[in-house]
Design an enzyme around this catalytic site. Structure first.
Site, PDB file in Angstrom:
ATOM      1  N   GLN A 124      -9.592  19.600  44.107  1.00  0.00           N
ATOM      2  CA  GLN A 124      -9.439  20.935  43.549  1.00  0.00           C
ATOM      3  C   GLN A 124      -8.857  21.896  44.579  1.00  0.00           C
ATOM      4  O   GLN A 124      -9.434  22.080  45.653  1.00  0.00           O
ATOM      5  CB  GLN A 124     -10.817  21.438  43.091  1.00  0.00           C
ATOM      6  N   GLY A 125      -7.733  22.518  44.265  1.00  0.00           N
ATOM      7  CA  GLY A 125      -7.123  23.489  45.166  1.00  0.00           C
ATOM      8  C   GLY A 125      -7.379  24.910  44.702  1.00  0.00           C
ATOM      9  O   GLY A 125      -6.544  25.500  44.003  1.00  0.00           O
ATOM     10  N   TYR A 126      -8.539  25.445  45.047  1.00  0.00           N
ATOM     11  CA  TYR A 126      -8.917  26.795  44.626  1.00  0.00           C
ATOM     12  C   TYR A 126      -9.039  27.735  45.825  1.00  0.00           C
ATOM     13  O   TYR A 126      -8.217  28.584  46.054  1.00  0.00           O
ATOM     14  CB  TYR A 126     -10.246  26.755  43.860  1.00  0.00           C
ATOM     15  N   SER A 127     -10.124  27.577  46.618  1.00  0.00           N
ATOM     16  CA  SER A 127     -10.420  28.523  47.701  1.00  0.00           C
ATOM     17  C   SER A 127      -9.330  28.527  48.763  1.00  0.00           C
ATOM     18  O   SER A 127      -8.716  27.500  49.056  1.00  0.00           O
ATOM     19  CB  SER A 127     -11.755  28.174  48.354  1.00  0.00           C
ATOM     20  N   SER A 159     -12.662  19.661  48.558  1.00  0.00           N
ATOM     21  CA  SER A 159     -13.536  18.478  48.569  1.00  0.00           C
ATOM     22  C   SER A 159     -12.752  17.204  48.297  1.00  0.00           C
ATOM     23  O   SER A 159     -12.048  17.101  47.288  1.00  0.00           O
ATOM     24  CB  SER A 159     -14.645  18.631  47.517  1.00  0.00           C
ATOM     25  N   GLU A 242     -17.390  22.834  36.492  1.00  0.00           N
ATOM     26  CA  GLU A 242     -17.843  22.503  37.839  1.00  0.00           C
ATOM     27  C   GLU A 242     -19.286  22.944  38.056  1.00  0.00           C
ATOM     28  O   GLU A 242     -20.097  22.211  38.628  1.00  0.00           O
ATOM     29  CB  GLU A 242     -16.936  23.166  38.879  1.00  0.00           C
ATOM     30  N   GLU A 372     -24.675  34.332  44.949  1.00  0.00           N
ATOM     31  CA  GLU A 372     -24.557  35.746  44.638  1.00  0.00           C
ATOM     32  C   GLU A 372     -23.600  35.977  43.468  1.00  0.00           C
ATOM     33  O   GLU A 372     -23.850  36.824  42.590  1.00  0.00           O
ATOM     34  CB  GLU A 372     -24.060  36.509  45.876  1.00  0.00           C
TER      35      GLU A 372
END
Length: 387
Positions: A124-127, A159, A242, A372
């Site tokens: 997964q290429g998110y952050s 990951s 997820e 949060e």
């Protein structure tokens, strides 16, 4: 013949003995997969041929085509013999369901059967370094060039990127649009020229996360999922899948329970944990674990059917995170100094594993959206509280 009889008969004939009674494992699959136990590959191939690695996905995409009731029966029959599904990962739990909802027919036929068979492992290429909790501020660019996009930028905490075959990735295709707009959701092969992966070593000693860099990575436009500049809609839905998946870590249990571990270290009296304080804490944990497992079952069934989870996935993710952390805190409390080892003959393999898993559990409150962020979603989307 009823479906239960059919499933029981098929499992008796096709599930290798080493995959039963809690002795089997699972694999991520993919082009780089290795199978120390060859029976695992046999089990994967047989289950995939039936479509039962994704039992509720449509049969035209390689799935089992089962309805909710029969999929539940299959799960019961697998548990009855102590067998599990032969592979998992983001393909089955995240990008597969997202493609069922948003993908084109070509994308579904190209990718879903490979996920079912375990041929492809996804990441997964998110952050990004400056875009974590505020994911929509991402800066990785995709610029049009004929029939392709040219991607430049980087991702972090990717990951399994060092083992992955393909990535599903968020890129900015319109830098002048508001930040939640102008984002597209795109797929590409990790062997594409310009993709570089560097594992990040964690305090647990493991490197499940990576930095991933893109330098003029050329990706066909046909790999965009849904509409160009509408990727945030896909991204939010996939985050729900997820979070549901991460939330499941707290429910259900391993073959050896936490009570069994407690008896090993503090002893037992009349079949019960000898220390009354530890016994009370373990009992409370097991009660909440059981309740949570029952609650998440519904969400798991929705995910297997291709139906998107709701905002309740944030609740599952938050609670599952805390439950998993509590499990390892409990284990440290009764295993004592045996959980302080990093190496050496005075610690057995199980103890060294608990040390690392306790450290790893801290990441549960960060990955998939911080605790949060989940509290904000619960407050706004579930409880309807004012800003």
């Amino acid at each position: 013949m009823s479906f239960r009889e059919e499933a029981r008969e098929w499992l008796a004939e096709n599930c290798p003995p080493s995959m039963r009674d809690g002795r089997g494992g699972s694999t991520g699959g993919g082009r780089r997969a290795t199978y120390p136990n060859p029976d695992l590959k046999v089990w994967l191939d047989r289950m995939a041929e039936k479509g039962w690695t994704a039992p509720m996905w449509p049969s035209e995409y390689g799935g089992g085509g089962l309805d909710k009731q029969d999929a539940g029966i299959l799960n019961e029959e697998l548990r009855r013999i102590g067998a599990g599904y032969p592979h998992g990962g983001m393909g089955l739990s995240m990008i597969g369901p997202a493609l069922l909802e948003f993908g084109t027919e070509d994308q579904k036929h190209e990718h879903l059967p490979k996920i079912v068979r375990g041929d492809i492992w996804w990441c997964q290429g998110y952050s990004e370094p400056g875009s974590g909790s505020d994911l929509a501020s991402l800066k990785t660019r995709a610029v049009e060039d004929g029939d392709d996009y040219i991607i430049n930028g980087s991702k972090i905490w990717t990951s399994g990127a060092n083992f992955a075959d393909w990535m599903f990735c968020l890129v900015r295709t319109d830098p002048d649009a508001p930040k939640h707009e102008g984002i597209s959701f795109i797929l590409f092969d990790m062997t594409t020229p310009g993709v570089t992966v560097k594992p990040i070593k964690l305090i647990s000693g493991m490197s499940p996360f990576c930095e991933t860099f893109f330098d003029d990575v050329r990706v066909p436009k046909r790999n965009v999922v849904s509409e160009v500049n509408k990727g945030w809609t896909v991204a939010k839905r996939l985050l729900q899948y997820e979070r549901t998946s991460i939330g499941g870590i707290g429910g259900g249990g391993p073959t050896k329970t936490i009570a069994d571990y407690a008896k090993d270290y503090v002893g037992e009296e009349d079949g019960k944990i000898a220390d009354p304080d530890i016994r009370d804490r373990v009992t409370a944990h097991r009660i909440t674990d059981r309740a949570f497992g029952l609650t998440t079952r519904r969400s798991g069934e929705e995910m297997q059917s291709g139906r998107a989870p709701t905002f309740l996935s944030s609740m599952f993710k938050l609670y599952g995170t805390e439950q998993n952390k509590d499990r390892y805190d409990l284990m440290l409390s009764f295993m004592g100094s045996q959980t302080l080892g990093w190496e050496g003959e005075e610690f057995d393999r199980r103890e060294l594993g608990v040390t690392r898993e306790w450290l790893r559990s801290r990441a549960n409150s960060i990955e998939g959206g911080t605790s949060e962020v989940q509290l904000n979603i619960i407050a706004k989307r579930i409880l309807g509280l004012p800003d």
